[in-house]
Design an enzyme around this catalytic site. Structure first.
Site, PDB file in Angstrom:
ATOM      1  CE1 TYR A   1      -6.917  31.430  -2.145  1.00 57.10           C
ATOM      2  CE2 TYR A   1      -7.240  32.412  -4.281  1.00 57.10           C
ATOM      3  CZ  TYR A   1      -7.720  32.156  -3.148  1.00 57.10           C
ATOM      4  OH  TYR A   1      -8.856  32.227  -2.675  1.00 57.10           O
TER       5      TYR A   1
ATOM      6  CB  SER B   1      -8.916  29.495   1.859  1.00 59.16           C
ATOM      7  OG  SER B   1     -10.220  30.048   1.711  1.00 59.16           O
TER       8      SER B   1
ATOM      9  CG  ASP C   1     -12.639  29.010   8.529  1.00 58.06           C
ATOM     10  OD1 ASP C   1     -13.196  29.885   8.304  1.00 58.06           O
ATOM     11  OD2 ASP C   1     -11.579  28.623   8.084  1.00 58.06           O
TER      12      ASP C   1
ATOM     13  CG  HIS D   1     -10.759  31.840   6.229  1.00 49.94           C
ATOM     14  ND1 HIS D   1     -10.979  30.380   6.068  1.00 49.94           N
ATOM     15  CD2 HIS D   1     -10.328  32.204   4.902  1.00 49.94           C
ATOM     16  CE1 HIS D   1     -10.646  30.174   4.807  1.00 49.94           C
ATOM     17  NE2 HIS D   1     -10.321  31.300   4.086  1.00 49.94           N
TER      18      HIS D   1
END
Length: 722
Positions: free
Chosen positions: A492, A572, A655, A690
């Site tokens: 991430y 994301s 999203d 999302h």
């Protein structure tokens, strides 16, 4: 811990949903030699000058909302047709699907909240699309269904989002989330009868919800109603705090606090446990940089009073005793400390006093319950929970059952108990009750799962990144596994978010087939405090990509896997990560799974919540930031002439956090480029957003597709489990 629960900030999700897994067959097929027949995608002629650099954007039209643009809708249908046909050829898909369904089918509980002697908690019996809200009318009573969202829509995509019981437990404030959107509709329920009241509040997003102490109404934050057709794309500005009195129309709601001179400010409000103060936390982006405003609710004529106006540091309230407030702050403490402040003083900042100093561990959250201050730390990415008296005297640690992640410890000053959850990679979340007076810990809800945790090996390794930085990584697999083996590397690296050990049924399905899971704790996250975050954002963003590439190289060098067996995944901000490293090192990976990624770094701030993310990414409109963003933007840096790994990008039509146009444009650019014959496809979910609120059946299908895709290109031999 209030640091994480006070505000629903517009962050980018960092972890995969904890329920998912499915896919099929026993043999992998040979490497494809012919490219897929992708749909023809119209290329526009938009070319713009950015500080003397000419930038083409031929797929700008794919930013349009699929609901309102027939050409975009036709493109989505054509892409999904190609993807669906390809996925049907993958061996292992049905095996994964069946096994995911079996693994997810276990009883799951959320943390209980006690109000007025009643205990409210989420519960999923296993394969329910949405968790059901239960209530117990006594500590050991039988739970009864209070809200079951599974009947709210035919496809199971309407979810119960945030909920808060009133102080006396007689009413419930709850939010409805439809199709994965960030927008919420707020309603109120009578707990005794289970019937909704007439109250209804709309255009709520990224809001705290807090009852007035007397139950007469509640505080919330909302945005102005978007113009027609812009609900899912318009930027979110001018959030304000309102009070809704029960039994009245939303149009009568009282404006409590707004900053029209700062339209990008966001505000979340909550009432203190004693009912005497309304605390308003102001943010501008996603950084932990807060302003603090208080309103004395004991004085009808009182006005909001801003006590911290500069958005420079974190000030997360942990509790209060009268006007003496406890805050978690990173001011003069990049790894966090706890201080007190007298908010009623003429100069509150002058009264700040250190209560719990900074330590080597990173302070992640703090809360005061029953006269005890609970502080949740990360020590090399593993939870430690320490207890303190109100004067700062240490009272020992909360015993945890091993290496993993603890969360919870919420409650009020008058309570004698608190609850927390504990999880690890091979341990599903168990809920524990903690007796504050005696320190006794008892299991409150312990799930039974269809696997043996003792069959899995969990270890932490530290590797060296490009610039010499020591970076931690968790490696998980079945005991006795022969390596090198197919490996899934997850990352991430952003927004001060820490990737801590957590159970995932979806990941378990991958490991059951002989796969390795690796989770790298990249810079940009919050694992080691503010300095770790700062080292991976803005002009330091390349460090995140270097850390991830170094993790892959370390796994190969250590014999865990090979580059032909290595799949990478991130969602994301993590989707941005996967897109960027695939461009920078296409030779290093066999397969890539970027989910709901931020792929156009020159236009991310033009849509919905994107404008918040300048804290981590910078401003495309500023020359120095533009040059950094343009250099790594996934959409703009696809390298024709290179042999790319197999790529399946994933997004969803609802999203409104990272609008799907990011992935649409990225996919079109991939398919146009000369990057080899492996598939470069997109999976576009309908009636999903999302990540939050996604129904279980959609999660199973999604992960079955992802794992089958990764298995195919990493050489995993998928076999059916008895």
């Amino acid at each position: 811990m209030r640091r994480l629960s006070l505000l629903a900030l517009p962050l980018l999700f960092a972890t995969a949903p904890h329920v998912a897994l499915a896919q099929s067959s026993s043999e992998t097929s040979s490497t494809m030699t012919a490219p897929l027949d992708y749909p023809e995608t119209r290329r526009g002629d938009i070319v713009e000058d950015h500080f003397g650099i000419t930038v083409a954007d031929p797929y700008r039209w794919l930013e349009n909302d699929v609901r309102n643009d027939p050409e975009v809708a036709a493109w989505v249908a054509a892409e999904n047709k190609v993807t669906d046909a390809y996925l049907q050829t993958l061996p292992g898909r049905d095996v994964f699907r069946r096994r995911l369904k079996a693994l997810i089918d276990y009883e799951r509980f959320g943390l209980p909240v006690e109000r007025g002697g009643r205990y409210f908690y989420n519960h999923n019996s296993g394969l329910q699309n949405q968790a059901v809200l239960f209530v117990r009318d006594s500590p050991n009573g039988e739970g009864r269904v209070l809200l079951d969202p599974n009947g709210w829509s035919k496809d199971g995509a309407t979810a119960l989002a945030e909920w808060v019981p009133s102080e006396d437990g007689t009413k419930l404030l709850y939010a409805i989330q439809d199709g994965g959107t960030d927008w919420r509709t707020i309603k109120v329920l009578d707990v005794a009868t289970g019937k909704p009241l007439s109250d209804k509040v709309e255009w709520v997003k990224f809001s705290a919800l807090s009852w007035a102490r007397d139950g007469s109404g509640f505080y919330y934050s909302r945005f102005p109603e978007p113009q027609a057709g812009e609900k899912f794309q318009a930027t979110n500005e001018n959030q304000a705090v309102y009070f809704h009195k029960l039994g009245t129309a939303q149009s009568a709601d009282r404006l409590v606090y707004a900053t029209p001179d700062h339209p990008k400010y966001g505000h979340g409000a909550y009432v203190t446990d004693d009912g005497n103060w309304l605390v308003i936390i102001t943010t501008e982006g996603t950084d932990n940089r807060y302003g603090v405003t208080v309103l004395d609710l004991t004085r009808p004529d009182a006005k909001p009073r801003t006590i911290i106006s500069k958005l420079e540091n974190e000030w997360s309230p942990a509790g209060n005793i009268g006007s003496k407030f406890y805050f978690l702050t990173n001011k003069d403490a990049p790894r966090g400390r706890i201080v007190t402040m007298d908010v009623a003083a003429t100069d509150p900042l002058a009264t700040v006093a250190e209560l719990v100093p900074q330590t080597e561990a990173t302070l992640q959250g703090a809360s005061m319950v029953g006269g005890t201050l609970f502080a949740n730390y990360l020590s090399d990415v593993k939870s430690e929970v320490r207890r303190f008296a109100p004067d700062g005297t240490p009272k020992g640690e909360v015993p945890l059952p091993g290496i993993g992640t603890a969360s919870g410890f919420d409650g009020e000053q008058g309570q004698t108990e608190t609850f927390y959850a504990f999880t690890s990679f091979a341990r599903p979340a168990t809920i524990y009750r903690y007796d504050i007076a005696t320190g006794e810990v008892t299991p409150w809800a312990q799930p039974e799962v269809a696997f043996d945790p003792e069959q899995y090996d969990v270890r932490q390794r530290f590797y060296t990144s490009k610039d010499g930085t020591r970076v931690p990584m968790f490696i998980v697999h079945k005991k006795g596994l022969k390596t090198p083996a197919p490996t899934l590397l997850y990352g991430y690296g952003g927004f001060d978010i820490s990737l801590t050990p957590a159970f995932s049924a979806t990941r378990l399905a991958w490991m059951e087939q002989g796969g390795v899971l690796a989770v790298a704790n990249l810079r940009g996250g919050g694992e080691y405090g503010k300095a770790w975050h700062d080292a991976g954002r803005l002009h330091n963003k390349q460090n995140v990509f270097d850390d991830f590439i170094a993790a892959a190289e370390d796994l190969i060098a250590e014999g865990v896997t090979t580059k032909d067996q290595l799949a990478i995944q991130g969602g994301s901000n993590g989707g941005l990560l996967i897109g960027a490293v695939t461009n920078q090192r296409p030779d290093l990976f066999a397969a890539a799974l970027p989910e709901v990624g931020v792929m156009d770094m020159l236009r991310f701030d033009q849509f919905t919540a994107g404008r918040y993310w300048v804290d981590d990414y910078g401003y495309p409109s500023k020359e120095a930031d533009f040059k950094v963003l343009y250099k790594y933007s996934p959409y703009h840096n696809i390298r024709s002439g290179e042999d790319y790994p197999a790529i399946m990008a994933l997004t969803a039509d609802t999203d409104d956090r990272v609008v799907p146009g990011h992935t649409f444009k990225y996919t079109a650019a991939l398919q146009h480029a000369d990057i080899g014959t492996k598939p470069h496809i997109v999976r576009i979910e309908t009636r999903a957003g999302h990540g939050s609120g996604k129904p279980t059946d959609k999660i199973i299908e999604e992960y079955a597709d992802m794992w089958a895709f990764a298995a195919k290109w990493t050489g995993m031999k998928v076999t059916a489990k008895e």
